[in-house]
Design an enzyme around this catalytic site. Structure first.
Site, PDB file in Angstrom:
ATOM      1  N   ASP A  24     -32.635  12.319 -48.201  1.00 54.94           N
ATOM      2  CA  ASP A  24     -31.483  12.626 -47.332  1.00 54.94           C
ATOM      3  C   ASP A  24     -31.842  12.587 -45.847  1.00 54.94           C
ATOM      4  OD1 ASP A  24     -33.050  14.862 -47.066  1.00 54.94           O
ATOM      5  OD2 ASP A  24     -31.599  16.275 -47.896  1.00 54.94           O
ATOM      6  N   GLY A  25     -33.090  12.241 -45.531  1.00 52.04           N
ATOM      7  CA  GLY A  25     -33.486  12.092 -44.121  1.00 52.04           C
ATOM      8  C   GLY A  25     -34.186  13.312 -43.542  1.00 52.04           C
TER       9      GLY A  25
ATOM     10  N   ARG B 208     -33.777  13.683 -19.459  1.00 55.08           N
ATOM     11  CA  ARG B 208     -32.930  13.154 -18.379  1.00 55.08           C
ATOM     12  C   ARG B 208     -31.647  13.967 -18.185  1.00 55.08           C
ATOM     13  NH1 ARG B 208     -32.988   6.852 -19.835  1.00 55.08           N
ATOM     14  NH2 ARG B 208     -33.361   7.757 -21.872  1.00 55.08           N
ATOM     15  N   GLN B 209     -31.231  14.687 -19.237  1.00 49.66           N
ATOM     16  CA  GLN B 209     -30.040  15.550 -19.083  1.00 49.66           C
ATOM     17  C   GLN B 209     -30.548  16.928 -18.661  1.00 49.66           C
ATOM     18  OE1 GLN B 209     -26.817  14.671 -19.207  1.00 49.66           O
ATOM     19  NE2 GLN B 209     -25.992  16.715 -18.946  1.00 49.66           N
TER      20      GLN B 209
ATOM     21  N   HIS C  94     -38.875  13.656 -16.143  1.00 47.35           N
ATOM     22  CA  HIS C  94     -37.959  12.903 -15.291  1.00 47.35           C
ATOM     23  C   HIS C  94     -37.763  13.561 -13.920  1.00 47.35           C
ATOM     24  CE1 HIS C  94     -34.982  10.061 -14.250  1.00 47.35           C
ATOM     25  NE2 HIS C  94     -34.030  10.965 -14.159  1.00 47.35           N
TER      26      HIS C  94
ATOM     27  N   ASP D   8     -35.513   3.256  -7.367  1.00 48.54           N
ATOM     28  CA  ASP D   8     -34.546   4.129  -6.698  1.00 48.54           C
ATOM     29  C   ASP D   8     -35.314   5.181  -5.893  1.00 48.54           C
ATOM     30  OD1 ASP D   8     -35.173   6.370  -8.464  1.00 48.54           O
ATOM     31  OD2 ASP D   8     -33.962   5.349  -9.970  1.00 48.54           O
TER      32      ASP D   8
ATOM     33  N   LYS E 186     -30.105   2.671  -5.260  1.00 56.76           N
ATOM     34  CA  LYS E 186     -29.470   2.531  -6.583  1.00 56.76           C
ATOM     35  C   LYS E 186     -28.444   3.650  -6.773  1.00 56.76           C
ATOM     36  CE  LYS E 186     -30.906   3.565 -11.277  1.00 56.76           C
ATOM     37  NZ  LYS E 186     -32.023   3.679 -12.205  1.00 56.76           N
TER      38      LYS E 186
ATOM     39  N   ARG F 119     -25.665   5.011  -9.759  1.00 56.41           N
ATOM     40  CA  ARG F 119     -25.171   4.813 -11.129  1.00 56.41           C
ATOM     41  C   ARG F 119     -23.815   5.505 -11.284  1.00 56.41           C
ATOM     42  NH1 ARG F 119     -27.818   3.574 -16.139  1.00 56.41           N
ATOM     43  NH2 ARG F 119     -29.904   3.798 -15.240  1.00 56.41           N
TER      44      ARG F 119
ATOM     45  N   ASP G 210     -41.718   2.881 -12.600  1.00 55.75           N
ATOM     46  CA  ASP G 210     -40.637   3.809 -12.943  1.00 55.75           C
ATOM     47  C   ASP G 210     -41.151   4.789 -13.989  1.00 55.75           C
ATOM     48  OD1 ASP G 210     -38.149   4.950 -12.780  1.00 55.75           O
ATOM     49  OD2 ASP G 210     -37.035   3.170 -13.387  1.00 55.75           O
TER      50      ASP G 210
HETATM   51  C1  R5P Z   1     -33.484   6.744 -13.934  1.00 56.02           C
HETATM   52  O1  R5P Z   1     -33.381   7.536 -13.011  1.00 56.02           O
HETATM   53  C2  R5P Z   1     -34.812   6.428 -14.566  1.00 56.02           C
HETATM   54  O2  R5P Z   1     -35.875   6.714 -13.713  1.00 56.02           O
HETATM   55  C3  R5P Z   1     -34.885   4.976 -14.991  1.00 56.02           C
HETATM   56  O3  R5P Z   1     -34.769   4.160 -13.843  1.00 56.02           O
HETATM   57  C4  R5P Z   1     -33.781   4.657 -15.958  1.00 56.02           C
HETATM   58  O4  R5P Z   1     -33.797   5.578 -17.019  1.00 56.02           O
HETATM   59  C5  R5P Z   1     -33.955   3.266 -16.496  1.00 56.02           C
HETATM   60  O5  R5P Z   1     -32.912   2.973 -17.383  1.00 56.02           O
HETATM   61  P1  R5P Z   1     -32.594   1.472 -17.778  1.00 56.02           P
HETATM   62  O6  R5P Z   1     -33.878   0.827 -18.196  1.00 56.02           O
HETATM   63  O7  R5P Z   1     -31.618   1.604 -18.919  1.00 56.02           O
HETATM   64  O8  R5P Z   1     -31.981   0.812 -16.599  1.00 56.02           O
END
Ligand code: R5P
Length: 293
Positions: free
Chosen positions: A34-35, A94-95, A128, A167, A190, A192, A217
């Site tokens: 079942d995972g 990231r969140q 992050h 960025d 950059k 988003r 990055d």
């Molecule tokens: C964003 O702030 C992160 O540092 C990366 O630049 C981002 O997660 C990259 O995402 P993707 O490869 O989907 O553009």
């Protein structure tokens, strides 16, 4: 000290235990039809300090996270003293704040969960955003792999290369790389869109004509940011474009898209094991465990 080899980071954990000369505890992992995951530590940890190394990268990051929680619980029930979780790629990091109303802060939920199961210390690699570390419910340290990535390019003869952040948020990363590379440094603009995820990039003011540029990055996911950055660099007349990231998630055909856009080489660390994970975190984690960083 005992190093527990989490199923998602077996090779890395083995390399760290070899490097610092301590016992390696293996883990039996079963995934039921079942995972659901089952883990069992294959070694006595009674009265021992335990370090569990388990990354939580895609795919199946939720399962990897639960396996980690189950290993921590197993170690505590078996009488381990201090439990340190080393999570090279920390899922959901990231969140780390509320971007829109109605959201949760997933990074805090993950850390709270690890706190609840008994983690005493959490160590991750290039989280992050470092600003969130003090907000967590348990001590979290983020160590940096940027100089290891830069060392890779120095060893290939690219001392003096230009380090570019895709960025402004990644400027601190390229400043670290510049310490090793000794070349120029800069960043792209950059923005988003928080609803569509669409990204706008521009390279005003960058003077990189004829340069060898390494884009650094923390995470590469779809590769969209790097593809856009590479197009800008090509238009600005750069000679070579290389890409280095700590966490090469490389979802779907991300690597192909970047190579098709003109990137000559992509490298990442084994926080996300895979074909582009050419730099091991083992020296960095070993150094941390020896108390050197
Ligand atoms: C964003 O702030 C992160 O540092 C990366 O630049 C981002 O997660 C990259 O995402 P993707 O490869 O989907 O553009």
């Amino acid at each position: 000290m005992n190093i527990v080899s989490g199923p998602a980071s077996k090779e890395l954990a083995k390399s760290v235990s070899d490097s610092i000369g301590c016992r390696n505890v293996s883990v039996v992992l079963k995934v039921f039809p079942d995972g659901e995951s089952y883990v069992r530590l294959e070694g006595d940890v009674l009265g021992e300090d335990v370090v569990i190394i388990q990354t939580t990268c895609p795919s199946m990051q939720d399962s990897k996270l639960f396996q980690l929680a189950f290993m921590v619980d197993a170690a505590k029930r078996a009488g381990a003293c201090k439990v340190t979780a080393i999570v090279p790629y920390l899922a959901y990091s990231r969140q780390d704040k509320l971007f829109l109303s109605g959201e949760g802060i997933s990074a805090e939920t993950v850390v709270n969960m690890l706190d609840a199961v008994g983690v005493d210390n959490l160590v991750t690699v290039n989280i992050h955003s470092e600003q969130v570390l003090s907000k967590f419910s348990l001590p979290v340290k983020s160590v940096s792999a940027i100089s290891l990535l830069a060392d890779y390019f120095v060893a290939k003869g690219y001392k003096g290369a230009y380090a570019l952040a895709p960025d402004k948020g990644a400027l601190y990363i390229v400043e670290e790389a510049q310490q090793v590379l000794g070349g120029g440094v800069g960043y792209l603009n950059k923005v988003r869109d928080l609803y569509t995820g669409q990204v706008m990039q521009s390279g005003e003011g960058l003077n990189v004509k004829g340069e060898t540029v390494i884009i650094f990055d923390d995470i590469i996911s779809t590769g969209g940011t790097i593809v856009g950055a590479t197009k800008i660099l090509k238009d600005l007349g750069v000679k070579h474009v290389f890409v280095a990231c700590v966490h090469p998630l490389l979802i779907g055909d991300a690597a192909k898209r970047m190579l098709d856009a003109g990137v000559e080489e992509i490298i990442g660390t084994d926080s996300v094991p895979g074909p582009y994970s050419k730099v091991s975190l083992s020296p960095l984690i070993s150094k941390h465990l020896k108390g050197a960083i």
